[in-house]
Structure formats: structure tokens, C-alpha cells
Design an enzyme around this catalytic site. Sequence first.
Site, mmCIF file in Angstrom:
data_model
loop_
_atom_site.group_PDB
_atom_site.id
_atom_site.type_symbol
_atom_site.label_atom_id
_atom_site.label_comp_id
_atom_site.label_asym_id
_atom_site.label_seq_id
_atom_site.Cartn_x
_atom_site.Cartn_y
_atom_site.Cartn_z
ATOM 1 N N GLU A 122 25.870 -40.680 22.681
ATOM 2 C CA GLU A 122 26.134 -39.243 22.406
ATOM 3 C C GLU A 122 26.632 -38.774 23.874
ATOM 4 O O GLU A 122 25.563 -37.983 24.200
ATOM 5 C CB GLU A 122 24.933 -38.597 21.607
ATOM 6 C CG GLU A 122 25.326 -37.207 20.951
ATOM 7 C CD GLU A 122 24.140 -36.311 20.518
ATOM 8 O OE1 GLU A 122 24.349 -35.557 19.741
ATOM 9 O OE2 GLU A 122 23.047 -36.901 20.742
ATOM 10 N N ASP A 265 17.918 -37.369 14.670
ATOM 11 C CA ASP A 265 18.291 -36.786 16.046
ATOM 12 C C ASP A 265 16.988 -36.511 16.723
ATOM 13 O O ASP A 265 16.871 -35.544 17.565
ATOM 14 C CB ASP A 265 19.120 -35.609 15.875
ATOM 15 C CG ASP A 265 19.775 -35.144 17.219
ATOM 16 O OD1 ASP A 265 19.836 -36.029 18.171
ATOM 17 O OD2 ASP A 265 20.363 -33.862 17.395
#
Length: 379
Positions: A122, A265
Site C-alpha cells: 500500500e 486494514d
Amino acid sequence: MILSASQVVTPARILAPGWLLLDGERIAEVGEGAPPRPPDVDLGDATVVPGFVDLHVHGGGGASFDTGTADAADVVAATHLAHGTTSMAASLVTDTQDRMVDAVRELALLVRDGRLAGIHLEGPWLSPQRSGAHQPGSLATPDPASVDALLGAGDGAVRMVTLAPELPGGLDAVRRLVDAGVLAAIGHTDATYDEARAALDAGAGLGTHLFNAMRPLHHRDPGPVGALLDSPVDVELIADGVHLHPAVLRTVFAAKPGRCLLVTDAMAAAGAPDGDYALGQMAVEVREGIARLASDDGDGAIAGSTLTMDAAVRFAVRTAGLPLADVVHAASTTPARMWGLDGPDGVGAIEPGRRADLVVLDDDLEVVRVMSAGTWVTR
């Protein structure tokens, strides 16, 4: 071994009651009604679902994947395993190129030995306008050399990359990733609708935590959210009541049946007390279970979550009112399919031939027991 329970959630429907015959690490048979012989384990009023598959998780139990160490990764995996996640990716936030290469190289060893399902990058190729909890000074444009360096360090272990396709070189990077067999995900992006559509046409196949860290949806400027909703691709959703309103969850599930996947997450504070933590290079304050970048007013940007997948399932069912079967599909089946983990002997569903990764839930959808590859890991 035969297990029986009041409900068994399969890809086709919920068996009530249901049973499973296990043969070592695998599921041999699945049936409805009374089992062919008295069960070895009668789980009573419990619901049996496939082990959760979390493809976007940064940490847990006070540890983080960003350190790149096996010890930290084991703490993260054990923390989430206790909450039903039997397959997970190691997600890395933006850092310097050298540190990210080092972390990828070390974590790739854990992918090869089966402890991790893969690595998700990410960053660092994210929009400065939508960087969220990523270090602005380490953001970069995706030039071919840096893309190749990070993919090469993983030697096949990097399975997914989140990037902002509107950056210079963004579309070329999407094509480069797709050609390498890596899932290109649109996220942390200020792309217009047309820019996001161009990335999808180039082979991007996922929206990273839809709505969050993206140009907002507007009826005259649909942006990346509109493009992702308008295309036959998957989207991540963080079901913690902080990142998305329950009505948004319901809307997206209705708009994209079979295309939603729940992710946590999660950062280091998942399964750990409130306190001060780090997410990559960024200082994070966790108060009342909400992780935000450290700031004088306590209202910094959301910095990941403290979510576990069982809590996401409970929120989606109990608060958002989504059907249990759809939510289990999003927590297990869709992510397994998206990463190719769902082969005849794979994970993500309760059906013959699959690995016996199971989660036993009570009436409140709290985890009672967890099985990994035919062995109970919690009791």
C-alpha cells in the site's frame, strides 16, 4: 472426524442443521440434516463458517508487518487467528524504497513457508492529496525501476499493489503489475472518473478500502468511487463503523453482489490496548479503539483500524443488517477467489476438497473455536 452444528454456511446456502466430515487437513463431505453417524464433535447451536481471509492488514497484538521480522509477523498472525482469520496478507505502508525492499525480502520468506498468503504494497505510489496515514515525504511516482525493485525483492510474493493511477507513470505501472501477475488496486487516489476508468481498462481489478482516501463520489464528478461501482471489479470495505456508515455498506453490497470483500486494514493496536503506536513512519494515537495520526487536537487522519475480522462480520450483520451468508462470502470466499486461493484444495469456502479452515460462532457471532488445516487452534 464428523462435526455437526445448527448452521453451516456453504457457498450455495446455509445448511440448518449441517455437518462436515473431515479427513486430515481437508473437508471430505458436507451435508444437511443428521450426519451419517453420531458426530465426533457436536457444536450444538453454533454456526460454522469458513476461516476468514484478510488481504489488507498491517498489524495486531502490538506488532506490525512493517518491521519485516518473522517474530513480529507471527504475533500479528496469531492475534488475528484467534479472531478467525486463517489466511492473511502482510500489508506494508509507504516507507523509503530501501526499507520497503528489505521488508518485502524478509516477509517473502514467510510467504514461501506458508505463514502468509502474500504481500500487499500500500504505497509508495499514492496521491499526496489522499495520502491519509502515509508519510508524505516518502511518496513517489511509480517509475519502472522502483516497481521492478519491489517486485523483484518479493520474487513472486508480492500479490497486490495499491496505487494512484493518475500519477505520472501510473497507467504504465498498472500494466507492468498486471503483466507480472500482480493485482493492481486503485486507492489513495485523487483520480477523476476517466482516469480511474483508464486504470481499470489497463487491468486494475480492485478498489482499496472504497470511499476512504479517495476523491469523494459526487453526482457530477463520480471520481474513482463511481468508476469502481460502475465496473465488474471487487472492492474492499472496512466494516468498523468508523470508516463507513452502515447505510454505505448496505448500498455497496446491493450494488456489487459477490464483489465486496471485507478487510480490517488493522494496525498494531488491533487486539491490543489503547495507547501510542506507529504505522510505518507515522505516530498514531489509539483512543477508544479508534486509530488516528497523532495531532494536537486529537483529530488527525484515520490511521488504519483496530478491527478484527470477526468484529467486522458482527458489525456487517448486526448493525448494517446484511445477510449472514453475504457477509461470510465477503469475509472468506471473495478474497480467496480474488487472490486465487480458492482452488479445489484451497481456502475460503466450506465444500469438499477445501482445506479445513473453520470458525465456530455463537448466537452473538462471537468466536468460540477456530480450526486451521484440520487442527483446532483455539478452544
